[in-house]
Design a protein around this motif. Structure first.
Motif, PDB file in Angstrom:
ATOM      1  N   ILE A  30     -10.623  -4.033  -6.801  1.00  0.00           N
ATOM      2  CA  ILE A  30     -11.026  -3.365  -5.559  1.00  0.00           C
ATOM      3  C   ILE A  30     -11.417  -4.393  -4.506  1.00  0.00           C
ATOM      4  CG2 ILE A  30     -12.447  -1.548  -4.573  1.00  0.00           C
ATOM      5  CD1 ILE A  30     -13.115  -0.657  -7.445  1.00  0.00           C
TER       6      ILE A  30
ATOM      7  N   ASN B  26      -9.278  -5.292   3.666  1.00  0.00           N
ATOM      8  CA  ASN B  26      -7.864  -5.002   3.460  1.00  0.00           C
ATOM      9  C   ASN B  26      -7.094  -5.087   4.767  1.00  0.00           C
ATOM     10  OD1 ASN B  26      -8.198  -2.493   4.860  1.00  0.00           O
ATOM     11  ND2 ASN B  26      -8.989  -1.558   2.990  1.00  0.00           N
TER      12      ASN B  26
ATOM     13  N   ARG C  96       1.529   1.797  -3.428  1.00  0.00           N
ATOM     14  CA  ARG C  96       0.317   2.408  -4.000  1.00  0.00           C
ATOM     15  C   ARG C  96       0.329   3.919  -3.756  1.00  0.00           C
ATOM     16  NH1 ARG C  96      -4.035   3.803  -6.885  1.00  0.00           N
ATOM     17  NH2 ARG C  96      -5.983   4.031  -5.755  1.00  0.00           N
TER      18      ARG C  96
ATOM     19  N   TYR D 122     -10.120   2.758  -4.406  1.00  0.00           N
ATOM     20  CA  TYR D 122      -9.720   1.467  -4.958  1.00  0.00           C
ATOM     21  C   TYR D 122      -9.528   0.399  -3.892  1.00  0.00           C
ATOM     22  CZ  TYR D 122      -8.826   0.020  -9.758  1.00  0.00           C
ATOM     23  OH  TYR D 122      -8.959  -0.494 -11.028  1.00  0.00           O
ATOM     24  N   THR D 123     -10.093   0.615  -2.727  1.00  0.00           N
ATOM     25  CA  THR D 123     -10.070  -0.409  -1.678  1.00  0.00           C
ATOM     26  C   THR D 123     -11.321  -0.260  -0.830  1.00  0.00           C
ATOM     27  OG1 THR D 123      -8.695  -1.438   0.038  1.00  0.00           O
ATOM     28  CG2 THR D 123      -8.796   0.968   0.034  1.00  0.00           C
TER      29      THR D 123
ATOM     30  N   GLU E 142      -5.392  -5.214  -4.687  1.00  0.00           N
ATOM     31  CA  GLU E 142      -5.477  -3.840  -5.186  1.00  0.00           C
ATOM     32  C   GLU E 142      -4.264  -3.454  -6.024  1.00  0.00           C
ATOM     33  OE1 GLU E 142      -5.880   0.794  -3.610  1.00  0.00           O
ATOM     34  OE2 GLU E 142      -5.629  -0.829  -2.161  1.00  0.00           O
TER      35      GLU E 142
ATOM     36  N   HIS F  96      -4.365  -5.712  -0.059  1.00  0.00           N
ATOM     37  CA  HIS F  96      -3.420  -4.833  -0.777  1.00  0.00           C
ATOM     38  C   HIS F  96      -2.854  -5.514  -2.011  1.00  0.00           C
ATOM     39  CE1 HIS F  96      -3.979  -2.147   2.437  1.00  0.00           C
ATOM     40  NE2 HIS F  96      -2.920  -2.398   3.163  1.00  0.00           N
TER      41      HIS F  96
ATOM     42  N   TYR G 270      -6.981   3.775 -11.875  1.00  0.00           N
ATOM     43  CA  TYR G 270      -6.208   3.334 -10.714  1.00  0.00           C
ATOM     44  C   TYR G 270      -5.382   4.479 -10.127  1.00  0.00           C
ATOM     45  CZ  TYR G 270      -2.791   0.597  -8.012  1.00  0.00           C
ATOM     46  OH  TYR G 270      -1.981   0.087  -7.015  1.00  0.00           O
TER      47      TYR G 270
ATOM     48  N   TYR H 206       0.837  -1.207   0.000  1.00  0.00           N
ATOM     49  CA  TYR H 206       0.000   0.000   0.000  1.00  0.00           C
ATOM     50  C   TYR H 206       0.872   1.257   0.000  1.00  0.00           C
ATOM     51  CZ  TYR H 206      -4.177   2.760   0.401  1.00  0.00           C
ATOM     52  OH  TYR H 206      -5.197   3.639   0.115  1.00  0.00           O
TER      53      TYR H 206
END
Length: 820
Positions: A568, A572, A56, A74-75, A562, A559, A529, A53
């Motif tokens: 999605i 998480n 990310r 997106y999560t 994702e 994660h 994204y 993450y």
């Protein structure tokens, strides 16, 4: 003057060289598993869960530089989530990459810098550890040994600073150690150059100016720490506790406490401004640190004011701690009655690291001295080896020394810092990576004492005096003491670190293959994204496009789904979307991953899946991803989050005695129906892909099922990771004589060449109806490109009659009725 500078440089050179060597050793250990991180030319495996993450966040910042990803759609479908992490770690990393890439870094550069960043941060901890130890004990030799010991420290300190583990944890250790280092020097300088409020009033700032830079640097370091970790109020709390205790010690000794109030106010004021101007702090939010810093800012001068007042009235010194204790009790009671928000602050700080229920299944949040819920010293050894026990000896010695002698403020801080880390570590083992620094400093103190007792100090003094080395001065005790340092202090840590550094965490090959398959073979959710998402208005949910959907799996894997899969997840590693209960079995069992996978029927599981989405017309997830760990070892964690763990496993008498094995409640669970039984017979769930098989406990579970329930499922390891799709299901209807047993079946061929039979049965009342999830005619464009499917049409049989029927993908997705 030049000769004096040269002499200083000459004396400092061995220590500078030692620190450099310690840094290189630390970096070498952390970069050993390079092949396990750069596993191919186009894929880099980051360790653990949260590092993905952070990747990310970094990628998103670089695509929208310099803006932080404050809300992520997106999560945690269908809600999205506000940023969980404090911003400094990711913003600093992204800025470094942005500069190195001249404003347009490549993905290779992003990955490479993110991979090596934690290793460098871990190696840099060597430097503040050296200075903290040197300044607290006034001995460069202790500092150098502490630097060497932290460089080879194993356990969580090493694992969270390995290459590829780009998480904020190692920055916590680095920044907290820097904070402690500057505070120690500030206290030391203040002791040597006393100052007071009266000096400030009279504009006599000479002494304060010598100490002020260290207090300012402490405040800046604390600011960085608090904006790099959402729980950064922790170290502010440590400083606050120290200042309060040092007030009491100084008052009892008849010393001025002005330096504590002034220094504490400077430190907390700087940190307060930093927290205030930071847009968000993630997770815990800004409320707690702001209130905590303000409380300390005002409490410090109050403590000094009370001390001065007691001295003016010539009250007995022990009245002061008694009054402070009484004031604390009265203040807490009044806050509970009159100021609930203040009382809430006190409760939150005092129970900051306590966990219960399903949260205890989070590896890093479980108590240190516990394995499987049982007391064990193994984690203590695993994190610190001999240094853990040696540091305890140092604590006892320093505590005794502090009690019997007039201890310095910096040594008192070291003890309180250490005790507070131990307090946190015993509640959550994650703080072992903090204690590694304390263990190194304390053990170095013991180590140098051993060398001095063995006569090394006298030996060097003799060499200086004679200006030459006399072999006759070298005794057996010198050799034995060095062997003790090498074999007892260093070798156990180094040996464990070298073993530990052979491996990296993160997704295994099965998960990499499966998440990449998700990326390539499932419909695009319709979200960019890399978008900079706008958080929805309070009380509303994010306006997802109709094409968006969730992927249900256990929270550990969110994660990966994702960041690698670009899909999605519902749940998480922030423990969002888990569902279940938190405090009592009497609570509502909220929909989420835990309630879905422990559901006792397909109907119950589907009800959970649909309840995840607030829109009754939409389901919370389209795909379900399971792995064999969820079906075996991790299944208990799912039940723990619901606070309903009974009867999933039952005692059975075997030839080896009574053993606990999975029972009916386990085999009825949705997780078992999906992973162990391949979704056989389910109406709205179909397997669309499975990874290659891996060695696991799967065959053992199947053997138990066959033995206890007269089953005949093959005793084989199937796909380590399996992906299922939730569909409407095509409805196949037909006529058959009343009372006839009607069966529909089809052979499914998976992408790894494995076959199993999907079937359902019913009793005709003149007509029959089946809802089936598989398309016998293959995938269609724009939908799931499944590679696990029937080898031919469905076969319907009753009596002597056998019919075949094909089902299209559109029939399955739209729930069409097919008449036979």
């Amino acid at each position: 003057m030049a000769d004096e500078m040269n002499e200083k440089l000459r004396k400092s050179l061995p220590y500078f060289s030692g620190i450099l060597i310690a840094f290189i050793i630390a970096l070498y250990i952390r970069t050993m598993p390079e092949a396990g991180v750069f596993i191919s030319s186009d894929f880099v495996r980051f360790g653990g869960n949260d590092p993905w993450y952070h990747l990310r966040n970094v990628e998103n910042i670089l695509h929208n530089f310099p803006h932080m990803l404050w809300f992520d759609a997106y999560t945690q479908y269908p809600y999205g989530t506000e940023q969980i992490f404090a911003p400094l770690f990711d913003m600093t990393l992204a800025t470094i990459i942005w500069i190195l890439g001249f404003g347009s870094p490549s993905q290779d550069l992003i990955n490479t810098v993110c991979v090596y960043y934690p290793a460098f941060l871990g190696a840099f901890v060597v430097i503040p550890t050296y200075f903290a130890a040197k300044w607290v004990f006034g001995d460069r030799k202790i500092g150098l040994m502490a630097a060497i010991l932290i460089a080879i420290a194993p356990g969580q300190f090493l694992s969270r600073s390995m290459m590829g583990f780009n998480d904020h944890h190692i920055s916590e250790t680095l920044l907290s150690t820097i904070t402690a280092m500057f505070l120690i020097m500030g206290l030391k300088t203040a002791r040597e150059n006393p100052f007071s409020f009266e000096d400030i009033k009279n504009n006599d700032l000479a002494s304060l100016k010598k100490t002020l830079p260290y207090f300012v640097l402490t405040g800046l370091a604390l600011s960085a720490y608090m904006t790099a970790w959402t729980g950064g109020v922790f170290f502010a709390f440590i400083i606050g506790v120290y200042v309060a205790i040092q007030h009491i010690i100084d008052h009892l000794k008849g010393r001025s406490t002005d330096y504590l109030a002034i220094g504490g106010m400077i430190i907390f004021a700087i940190a307060f401004v930093a927290v205030l101007i930071t847009p968000q702090l993630g997770g815990y939010g800004k409320s707690l640190p702001i209130k905590g810093l303000l409380a300390g800012f005002f409490a410090f001068p109050i403590l000094t004011g009370i001390s001065l007042s007691f001295k003016r009235k010539d009250l007995k010194s022990y009245y002061y701690p008694a009054f402070i204790l009484l004031l604390s009790i009265i203040g807490t009671l009044m806050a509970k009655l009159l100021l609930p928000s203040v009382y809430s602050l006190i409760v939150r700080v005092s129970s900051f690291f306590l966990t219960s229920g399903g949260a205890l299944t989070i590896a890093e949040a479980s108590p240190l001295l516990s394995v499987g819920g049982q007391f064990s010293l193994a984690p203590f050894w695993g994190n610190f080896t001999t240094l853990g026990y040696i540091s305890l000896i140092a604590i006892i010695y320093l505590g005794y020394e502090a009690f019997k002698k007039n201890n310095t403020p910096e040594r008192t801080f070291l003890l309180i810092w250490t005790f507070m880390i131990i307090w946190a570590m015993l509640q959550q083992n994650r703080f072992a990576y903090y204690y590694s620094v304390n263990a190194a400093i304390l053990s170095a103190f013991v180590g140098i004492k051993i060398l001095e007792l063995a006569g090394w100090k006298d030996l060097f003094d003799d060499i200086k005096l004679k200006d030459k080395f006399d072999i006759k001065s070298f005794k057996i005790w010198h050799v034995l003491s060095v062997l003790v340092i090498i074999l007892v202090f260093m070798y156990p840590s180094y040996n464990m670190s070298m073993q530990q550094s052979q491996y990296t965490g993160g997704p295994n090959g099965y998960w990499i293959e499966s998440t990449m398959w998700l990326n390539s073979n499932t419909p695009d959710p319709g979200l960019d994204y890399y978008e900079s998402y706008e958080a929805p208005a309070k009380g509303e949910i994010y306006p997802y496009p109709d094409t968006a959907y969730g992927v249900m799996s256990w929270w550990d894997y969110g994660h990966w789904i994702e960041v690698i899969g670009h899909r999605i997840p519902n749940a998480n590693p922030f423990q969002q979307g888990v569902g279940g209960r938190r405090n009592s079995i009497e609570e509502e069992n909220k929909p989420g991953a835990s309630t879905f996978f422990t559901a006792q029927s397909e109907e119950e599981a589907t009800a959970v899946l649909e309840a995840v989405h607030p829109d009754p017309e939409k389901a919370g997830a389209r795909y379900i991803v399971s792995d064999v760990e969820m079906a075996t070892g991790k299944f208990y964690a799912m039940t723990a989050w619901t606070l309903d763990t009974a009867d999933y496993y039952i005692p059975v008498q075997t030839d080896q005695g009574v053993q606990t094995v999975p029972g009916p409640r386990y085999f009825n669970s949705m997780e078992s129906r999906l992973h162990i039984f391949d979704a056989r017979g389910l109406e709205q769930y179909r397997m669309v892909h499975e990874s290659p098989a891996g060695n696991s406990a799967e065959t053992g579970y199947k053997n138990v099922y066959n033995a206890l329930f007269e089953g005949n499922i093959p005793l084989e390891n199937t796909g380590y990771v399996k992906i299922f799709e939730y569909v409407e299901g095509a409805q196949i209807v037909g006529e058959a004589p009343e009372g006839e047993d009607v069966t529909i079946s089809v052979t499914i061929l998976t992408n790894i060449g494995r076959t199993f039979v999907y079937s359902q049965s019913t009793v005709s009342d003149g007509t029959y109806s089946f809802t089936v999830p598989y398309s016998s005619l293959g995938p269609i464009e724009g939908e799931t490109q499944f590679d696990t499917m029937p080898v031919g049409p469905y076969k319907i049989s009753y009596g002597t009659v056998q019919e075949e029927v094909d089902v299209s993908e559109r029939d399955v997705l739209d729930g069409n009725v097919i008449e036979v």
